[in-house]
Design a protein around this motif. Structure first.
Motif, PDB file in Angstrom:
ATOM      1  N   GLU A  83       0.947  -1.238   0.148  1.00  0.00           N
ATOM      2  CA  GLU A  83       0.053  -0.066   0.041  1.00  0.00           C
ATOM      3  C   GLU A  83       0.855   1.114  -0.142  1.00  0.00           C
ATOM      4  OE1 GLU A  83      -2.630  -0.028   2.890  1.00  0.00           O
ATOM      5  OE2 GLU A  83      -3.846  -1.887   2.498  1.00  0.00           O
ATOM      6  N   GLN A  84       2.147   1.236   0.578  1.00  0.00           N
ATOM      7  CA  GLN A  84       2.843   2.297   0.845  1.00  0.00           C
ATOM      8  C   GLN A  84       4.307   2.124   0.275  1.00  0.00           C
ATOM      9  OE1 GLN A  84       2.935   3.661   4.664  1.00  0.00           O
ATOM     10  NE2 GLN A  84       0.988   4.998   4.456  1.00  0.00           N
ATOM     11  N   VAL A  85       4.850   2.733  -0.541  1.00  0.00           N
ATOM     12  CA  VAL A  85       6.082   2.667  -1.014  1.00  0.00           C
ATOM     13  C   VAL A  85       6.946   4.062  -0.894  1.00  0.00           C
ATOM     14  CG1 VAL A  85       5.667   0.770  -2.732  1.00  0.00           C
ATOM     15  CG2 VAL A  85       5.601   3.256  -3.451  1.00  0.00           C
ATOM     16  N   ALA A  86       8.432   3.880  -0.968  1.00  0.00           N
ATOM     17  CA  ALA A  86       9.255   5.071  -0.975  1.00  0.00           C
ATOM     18  C   ALA A  86       8.862   6.134  -2.127  1.00  0.00           C
ATOM     19  CB  ALA A  86      10.626   4.664  -0.856  1.00  0.00           C
ATOM     20  N   SER A  87       8.981   7.215  -1.896  1.00  0.00           N
ATOM     21  CA  SER A  87       8.922   8.348  -2.863  1.00  0.00           C
ATOM     22  C   SER A  87       9.363   8.248  -3.950  1.00  0.00           C
ATOM     23  CB  SER A  87       9.178   9.660  -2.345  1.00  0.00           C
ATOM     24  OG  SER A  87      10.649   9.731  -1.982  1.00  0.00           O
ATOM     25  N   ASN A  88      10.736   7.688  -4.137  1.00  0.00           N
ATOM     26  CA  ASN A  88      11.373   7.342  -5.448  1.00  0.00           C
ATOM     27  C   ASN A  88      10.918   5.720  -6.052  1.00  0.00           C
ATOM     28  OD1 ASN A  88      12.669   5.806  -3.520  1.00  0.00           O
ATOM     29  ND2 ASN A  88      14.724   5.654  -4.241  1.00  0.00           N
ATOM     30  N   VAL A  89       9.648   5.315  -5.720  1.00  0.00           N
ATOM     31  CA  VAL A  89       9.203   4.033  -6.363  1.00  0.00           C
ATOM     32  C   VAL A  89       8.058   4.452  -6.998  1.00  0.00           C
ATOM     33  CG1 VAL A  89       8.604   1.791  -5.810  1.00  0.00           C
ATOM     34  CG2 VAL A  89      10.544   2.620  -4.543  1.00  0.00           C
ATOM     35  N   ASP A  90       7.894   3.866  -8.271  1.00  0.00           N
ATOM     36  CA  ASP A  90       6.653   3.870  -8.935  1.00  0.00           C
ATOM     37  C   ASP A  90       6.197   2.574  -9.386  1.00  0.00           C
ATOM     38  OD1 ASP A  90       4.502   4.844 -10.490  1.00  0.00           O
ATOM     39  OD2 ASP A  90       5.842   5.319 -12.230  1.00  0.00           O
ATOM     40  N   CYS A  91       5.036   2.198  -8.545  1.00  0.00           N
ATOM     41  CA  CYS A  91       4.430   1.003  -8.936  1.00  0.00           C
ATOM     42  C   CYS A  91       3.651   1.142 -10.063  1.00  0.00           C
ATOM     43  CB  CYS A  91       3.514   0.391  -7.739  1.00  0.00           C
ATOM     44  SG  CYS A  91       4.471   0.304  -6.297  1.00  0.00           S
ATOM     45  N   ILE A  92       3.846   0.042 -11.171  1.00  0.00           N
ATOM     46  CA  ILE A  92       3.281   0.131 -12.663  1.00  0.00           C
ATOM     47  C   ILE A  92       2.594  -1.294 -12.681  1.00  0.00           C
ATOM     48  CG2 ILE A  92       3.619   0.342 -14.979  1.00  0.00           C
ATOM     49  CD1 ILE A  92       6.264   1.954 -14.361  1.00  0.00           C
ATOM     50  N   ALA A  93       1.118  -1.169 -12.411  1.00  0.00           N
ATOM     51  CA  ALA A  93       0.296  -2.328 -12.876  1.00  0.00           C
ATOM     52  C   ALA A  93       0.197  -2.351 -14.460  1.00  0.00           C
ATOM     53  CB  ALA A  93      -0.965  -2.215 -12.000  1.00  0.00           C
ATOM     54  N   GLU A  94       0.906  -3.310 -14.786  1.00  0.00           N
ATOM     55  CA  GLU A  94       0.851  -3.376 -16.560  1.00  0.00           C
ATOM     56  C   GLU A  94       0.294  -4.909 -16.717  1.00  0.00           C
ATOM     57  OE1 GLU A  94       0.322  -2.841 -19.879  1.00  0.00           O
ATOM     58  OE2 GLU A  94       1.576  -1.189 -19.183  1.00  0.00           O
ATOM     59  N   PRO A  95      -0.869  -4.810 -17.310  1.00  0.00           N
ATOM     60  CA  PRO A  95      -1.233  -6.165 -17.967  1.00  0.00           C
ATOM     61  C   PRO A  95      -0.084  -6.991 -18.786  1.00  0.00           C
ATOM     62  CG  PRO A  95      -3.242  -4.510 -18.092  1.00  0.00           C
ATOM     63  CD  PRO A  95      -1.807  -3.820 -17.764  1.00  0.00           C
ATOM     64  N   TYR A  96       0.202  -5.964 -19.443  1.00  0.00           N
ATOM     65  CA  TYR A  96       1.453  -6.763 -20.361  1.00  0.00           C
ATOM     66  C   TYR A  96       2.945  -5.910 -20.139  1.00  0.00           C
ATOM     67  CZ  TYR A  96      -2.519  -8.133 -23.071  1.00  0.00           C
ATOM     68  OH  TYR A  96      -3.803  -8.700 -23.442  1.00  0.00           O
ATOM     69  N   PRO A  97       3.413  -6.442 -19.125  1.00  0.00           N
ATOM     70  CA  PRO A  97       4.845  -5.864 -18.497  1.00  0.00           C
ATOM     71  C   PRO A  97       5.747  -5.484 -19.616  1.00  0.00           C
ATOM     72  CG  PRO A  97       4.011  -7.736 -17.233  1.00  0.00           C
ATOM     73  CD  PRO A  97       3.175  -7.717 -18.363  1.00  0.00           C
ATOM     74  N   GLU A  98       5.708  -6.357 -20.725  1.00  0.00           N
ATOM     75  CA  GLU A  98       6.688  -5.895 -21.630  1.00  0.00           C
ATOM     76  C   GLU A  98       6.597  -4.471 -22.365  1.00  0.00           C
ATOM     77  OE1 GLU A  98       3.909  -8.657 -23.639  1.00  0.00           O
ATOM     78  OE2 GLU A  98       4.490  -8.689 -21.815  1.00  0.00           O
ATOM     79  N   ASP A  99       5.369  -4.041 -22.153  1.00  0.00           N
ATOM     80  CA  ASP A  99       5.046  -2.738 -22.482  1.00  0.00           C
ATOM     81  C   ASP A  99       5.746  -1.624 -21.970  1.00  0.00           C
ATOM     82  OD1 ASP A  99       3.445  -3.702 -24.846  1.00  0.00           O
ATOM     83  OD2 ASP A  99       1.339  -3.234 -23.628  1.00  0.00           O
ATOM     84  N   ALA A 100       6.008  -2.004 -20.712  1.00  0.00           N
ATOM     85  CA  ALA A 100       6.769  -0.897 -19.847  1.00  0.00           C
ATOM     86  C   ALA A 100       8.203  -0.836 -20.315  1.00  0.00           C
ATOM     87  CB  ALA A 100       6.669  -1.484 -18.238  1.00  0.00           C
ATOM     88  N   VAL A 101       8.749  -1.770 -20.731  1.00  0.00           N
ATOM     89  CA  VAL A 101      10.275  -1.723 -21.420  1.00  0.00           C
ATOM     90  C   VAL A 101      10.422  -0.561 -22.276  1.00  0.00           C
ATOM     91  CG1 VAL A 101      11.957  -2.910 -22.516  1.00  0.00           C
ATOM     92  CG2 VAL A 101      10.547  -4.359 -20.771  1.00  0.00           C
ATOM     93  N   LYS A 102       9.667  -0.442 -23.130  1.00  0.00           N
ATOM     94  CA  LYS A 102       9.782   0.609 -24.291  1.00  0.00           C
ATOM     95  C   LYS A 102       9.524   1.981 -23.853  1.00  0.00           C
ATOM     96  CE  LYS A 102       4.530   0.357 -25.817  1.00  0.00           C
ATOM     97  NZ  LYS A 102       3.880   0.043 -26.887  1.00  0.00           N
ATOM     98  N   ASP A 103       8.741   2.384 -22.622  1.00  0.00           N
ATOM     99  CA  ASP A 103       8.648   3.455 -21.966  1.00  0.00           C
ATOM    100  C   ASP A 103       9.883   3.904 -20.825  1.00  0.00           C
ATOM    101  OD1 ASP A 103       6.245   3.849 -23.333  1.00  0.00           O
ATOM    102  OD2 ASP A 103       5.128   2.754 -21.571  1.00  0.00           O
ATOM    103  N   ALA A 104      10.745   3.021 -20.751  1.00  0.00           N
ATOM    104  CA  ALA A 104      11.806   3.095 -19.693  1.00  0.00           C
ATOM    105  C   ALA A 104      12.761   4.334 -20.598  1.00  0.00           C
ATOM    106  CB  ALA A 104      12.644   2.049 -19.453  1.00  0.00           C
ATOM    107  N   PRO A 105      13.301   5.073 -19.730  1.00  0.00           N
ATOM    108  CA  PRO A 105      14.390   6.134 -20.319  1.00  0.00           C
ATOM    109  C   PRO A 105      15.555   5.491 -20.965  1.00  0.00           C
ATOM    110  CG  PRO A 105      13.550   6.866 -17.754  1.00  0.00           C
ATOM    111  CD  PRO A 105      13.089   5.356 -18.277  1.00  0.00           C
ATOM    112  N   GLU A 106      16.162   6.137 -21.594  1.00  0.00           N
ATOM    113  CA  GLU A 106      17.559   5.607 -22.201  1.00  0.00           C
ATOM    114  C   GLU A 106      18.500   5.425 -20.856  1.00  0.00           C
ATOM    115  OE1 GLU A 106      19.328   8.086 -25.053  1.00  0.00           O
ATOM    116  OE2 GLU A 106      17.511   8.087 -26.181  1.00  0.00           O
TER     117      GLU A 106
END
Length: 298
Positions: free
Chosen positions: A151-174
């Motif tokens: 329910e709670q995470v540190a301020s530098n953590v972004d929890c991403i609930a992604e039905p297709y986790p591979e889609d998150a890969v393309k959005d990551a910074p260089e």
């Protein structure tokens, strides 16, 4: 206009602002009064923090502060980590009647926190994020199972609930770092392939046994990936000298490897600074007559 949307001034102290902005990976200028002569609104060592849109703390207000903010915003547009000292006479030219003079140090802080994308919110994922969240990292924690995130995470953590986790890969910074430790071997492979195909990962660690690692390498080679591309994958992930199979033991091993990677990158970034001789010359202030006005307001 000095600020966007609001007046830009915030109640946090400069030290609280530094922590907040560092966690948010936002560039800022740290302003310090290095030397004073005659009557001045604030004493040596007074600090404030300035960003592109916000202001934290004060060095006394008035036109001096206006000019300091203006200079800081100029440095922010250049986005280069530098240190500069400027002298400001508090006279008619600056629209202040204090009659003294101030030497101000500008430190442009380019916050370059690496982004690490952790795939998997199982036991090892929880232990690993718990450690990584205490480091100067921006963490993207990805899993399709939203109920596994705390329910709670540190301020530098972004929890991403992604039905297709591979889609998150393309959005990551260089130059992101990637850790793959999901509950599914096929998903691990899909993520590994997507990350390698990006071609810009600073690090790719994949959890598993030596047997799993060999199978992944063979599958990648059969798909036409070069040896150099396959070698981007570190598997088994973690430091070999840190043994143990408990989630926290595995997490410590992985975290140690991550620290080694981002520290190697940090040593390549050097901030331009002032030598001691330069600093002495820069903060040399003109003599101010003893009968200078004593007002401390501006």
């Amino acid at each position: 206009m000095l600020n966007k949307d609001t007046a830009g001034f915030h109640p946090q102290s400069w030290s609280e602002a530094v922590h907040q902005l560092t966690q948010a990976s936002e560039n800022y200028v740290l302003v310090t009064i290095l030397g004073t002569a005659g009557s001045t609104p604030r004493a040596n060592g007074t600090k404030m923090v300035i960003t592109a849109s916000d202001i934290y703390d004060t060095i006394g207000g008035g036109h001096l502060e206006f000019k300091v903010i203006e200079k800081a915003r100029q440095l922010l547009t250049e986005s280069k980590a530098v240190q500069q000292v400027e002298n400001f006479p508090l006279a008619a030219k600056l629209g202040q009647c204090c009659g003294g003079s101030v030497a101000v140090l500008f430190e442009m802080m380019v916050v370059q926190q690496p982004t690490i994308q952790v795939h998997g919110a199982g036991h090892v994922g929880h232990a690993l994020v718990q450690i990584l969240s205490q480091l100067p990292l921006r963490i993207q924690w990805v899993d399709s199972r939203v109920d596994l995130f705390p329910e709670q995470v540190a301020s530098n953590v972004d929890c991403i609930a992604e039905p297709y986790p591979e889609d998150a890969v393309k959005d990551a910074p260089e130059n992101s770092l990637f850790i793959v430790l999901t509950h599914n071997h096929q998903l691990d492979f899909t993520l590994t392939e997507k990350i390698i195909a990006r071609g810009d990962a600073a690090y790719l660690g994949v959890i598993g046994s030596d047997t799993k690692a060999k199978r992944f390498r063979m599958r990648l080679e059969h798909k036409g990936y070069s040896q150099a591309q396959v070698d981007q994958m570190t598997s088994p992930v973690g430091l070999a000298e840190v043994g143990g199979k408990l989630p926290m033991e595995v997490a410590v091993s992985i975290a140690g490897q991550v620290i080694s990677i981002y520290q190697q990158g940090a040593t390549k970034q050097k901030r331009a600074g002032l030598s001691w001789k330069q600093l002495q010359n820069e903060i040399a202030l003109p003599d101010v007559a003893e009968h200078a006005p004593s007002e401390t307001e501006n």
